[in-house]
Design a protein around this motif. Sequence first.
Motif, PDB file in Angstrom:
ATOM      1  N   THR A  52       0.803  -1.221   0.000  1.00 20.39           N
ATOM      2  CA  THR A  52       0.000   0.000   0.000  1.00 20.39           C
ATOM      3  C   THR A  52       0.836   1.270   0.000  1.00 20.39           C
ATOM      4  N   ASP A  53       1.920   1.316   0.783  1.00 21.31           N
ATOM      5  CA  ASP A  53       2.706   2.543   0.825  1.00 21.31           C
ATOM      6  C   ASP A  53       3.690   2.648  -0.330  1.00 21.31           C
ATOM      7  N   GLY A  54       3.920   1.570  -1.036  1.00 25.59           N
ATOM      8  CA  GLY A  54       4.801   1.598  -2.202  1.00 25.59           C
ATOM      9  C   GLY A  54       4.031   1.694  -3.497  1.00 25.59           C
ATOM     10  N   GLY A  55       2.694   1.552  -3.404  1.00 28.29           N
ATOM     11  CA  GLY A  55       1.873   1.616  -4.605  1.00 28.29           C
ATOM     12  C   GLY A  55       2.133   0.468  -5.569  1.00 28.29           C
ATOM     13  N   SER A  56       2.618  -0.658  -5.060  1.00 27.89           N
ATOM     14  CA  SER A  56       2.970  -1.791  -5.923  1.00 27.89           C
ATOM     15  C   SER A  56       1.956  -2.918  -5.826  1.00 27.89           C
ATOM     16  N   VAL A  57       1.749  -3.572  -6.962  1.00 20.96           N
ATOM     17  CA  VAL A  57       0.914  -4.765  -7.046  1.00 20.96           C
ATOM     18  C   VAL A  57       1.760  -5.837  -7.718  1.00 20.96           C
ATOM     19  N   LEU A  58       2.068  -6.895  -6.959  1.00 15.59           N
ATOM     20  CA  LEU A  58       2.937  -7.962  -7.444  1.00 15.59           C
ATOM     21  C   LEU A  58       2.129  -9.245  -7.556  1.00 15.59           C
ATOM     22  N   ASP A  59       2.027  -9.779  -8.768  1.00 10.19           N
ATOM     23  CA  ASP A  59       1.238 -10.975  -9.022  1.00 10.19           C
ATOM     24  C   ASP A  59       2.142 -12.171  -9.275  1.00 10.19           C
ATOM     25  N   PHE A  60       1.916 -13.235  -8.488  1.00 11.81           N
ATOM     26  CA  PHE A  60       2.702 -14.461  -8.600  1.00 11.81           C
ATOM     27  C   PHE A  60       1.778 -15.647  -8.815  1.00 11.81           C
ATOM     28  N   GLU A  61       2.317 -16.664  -9.484  1.00  8.26           N
ATOM     29  CA  GLU A  61       1.651 -17.962  -9.551  1.00  8.26           C
ATOM     30  C   GLU A  61       2.549 -18.956  -8.842  1.00  8.26           C
ATOM     31  N   ILE A  62       1.948 -19.783  -7.996  1.00  2.00           N
ATOM     32  CA  ILE A  62       2.701 -20.811  -7.283  1.00  2.00           C
ATOM     33  C   ILE A  62       2.874 -22.006  -8.213  1.00  2.00           C
ATOM     34  N   THR A  63       4.096 -22.499  -8.288  1.00  2.00           N
ATOM     35  CA  THR A  63       4.407 -23.683  -9.087  1.00  2.00           C
ATOM     36  C   THR A  63       4.901 -24.761  -8.124  1.00  2.00           C
ATOM     37  N   PRO A  64       5.087 -25.977  -8.594  1.00  2.00           N
ATOM     38  CA  PRO A  64       5.598 -27.025  -7.691  1.00  2.00           C
ATOM     39  C   PRO A  64       7.010 -26.757  -7.157  1.00  2.00           C
ATOM     40  N   VAL A  65       7.746 -25.830  -7.786  1.00  2.00           N
ATOM     41  CA  VAL A  65       9.121 -25.567  -7.343  1.00  2.00           C
ATOM     42  C   VAL A  65       9.340 -24.150  -6.836  1.00  2.00           C
ATOM     43  N   GLY A  66       8.334 -23.289  -6.894  1.00  2.00           N
ATOM     44  CA  GLY A  66       8.524 -21.917  -6.424  1.00  2.00           C
ATOM     45  C   GLY A  66       7.441 -20.989  -6.933  1.00  2.00           C
ATOM     46  N   LEU A  67       7.882 -19.825  -7.390  1.00  2.00           N
ATOM     47  CA  LEU A  67       6.955 -18.813  -7.897  1.00  2.00           C
ATOM     48  C   LEU A  67       7.346 -18.406  -9.307  1.00  2.00           C
ATOM     49  N   ARG A  68       6.361 -17.906 -10.042  1.00  3.44           N
ATOM     50  CA  ARG A  68       6.643 -17.254 -11.317  1.00  3.44           C
ATOM     51  C   ARG A  68       5.729 -16.044 -11.416  1.00  3.44           C
ATOM     52  N   ALA A  69       6.159 -15.083 -12.193  1.00  4.43           N
ATOM     53  CA  ALA A  69       5.369 -13.868 -12.382  1.00  4.43           C
ATOM     54  C   ALA A  69       4.072 -14.220 -13.092  1.00  4.43           C
ATOM     55  N   ALA A  70       2.995 -13.571 -12.688  1.00  6.06           N
ATOM     56  CA  ALA A  70       1.674 -13.820 -13.290  1.00  6.06           C
ATOM     57  C   ALA A  70       0.964 -12.482 -13.483  1.00  6.06           C
ATOM     58  N   ALA A  71       1.618 -11.556 -14.145  1.00  3.01           N
ATOM     59  CA  ALA A  71       1.094 -10.188 -14.296  1.00  3.01           C
ATOM     60  C   ALA A  71      -0.289 -10.171 -14.912  1.00  3.01           C
ATOM     61  N   GLY A  72      -1.176  -9.453 -14.241  1.00  2.00           N
ATOM     62  CA  GLY A  72      -2.513  -9.216 -14.777  1.00  2.00           C
ATOM     63  C   GLY A  72      -3.523 -10.315 -14.546  1.00  2.00           C
ATOM     64  N   ALA A  73      -3.082 -11.489 -14.127  1.00  2.00           N
ATOM     65  CA  ALA A  73      -4.022 -12.586 -13.890  1.00  2.00           C
ATOM     66  C   ALA A  73      -4.791 -12.322 -12.603  1.00  2.00           C
ATOM     67  N   GLU A  74      -6.060 -12.662 -12.579  1.00  2.00           N
ATOM     68  CA  GLU A  74      -6.878 -12.469 -11.380  1.00  2.00           C
ATOM     69  C   GLU A  74      -6.369 -13.405 -10.276  1.00  2.00           C
TER      70      GLU A  74
END
Length: 168
Positions: A52-74
Amino acid sequence: MLPDPLTLWLRAVPDRAHTAVLAAIFTHLLRGQPLRARLAELAGKRVRLEITDGGSVLDFEITPVGLRAAAGAEPHVRIRGRVEDFLALALRREDPDTLFFNRRLSLEGETEAGLHVKNLLDALEYDLEAHVRDVLGGAPARLALGLLRATPLARRLSGVSGVPRARS
């Protein structure tokens, strides 16, 4: 009051860059960790961090080995809070239950997935030795861990979970 340097950085660099870098770092740090085996339970779930104070929205998808970027996905789960509270969570300065109970972080979305994410965060204990063994393997890992044990830093951190004890 001026924003801190991290908040300025969050505002200056595009969210996609933050997301890609954090996903790569988190995925790398999970190597050798017991938590990694539990990610399969959440594979395909999307998590949004709203700083909220950085104005950032970070979207991730969980995979079996970690995370990957998932920009724009609900997202299935949203976690919202200030940068200092996310740092307290990441650095284990405060446990997730305290941050959520005191409403410093809020959790919204699919109840089951959100609870599962919160429980994973709560169970997170980092094992540095396991990470080094997984990344380097065999003799290089033994050498690196031996060198780490010999450093003054290892002596100061010897009580921290996963930090190899210094030999006296």
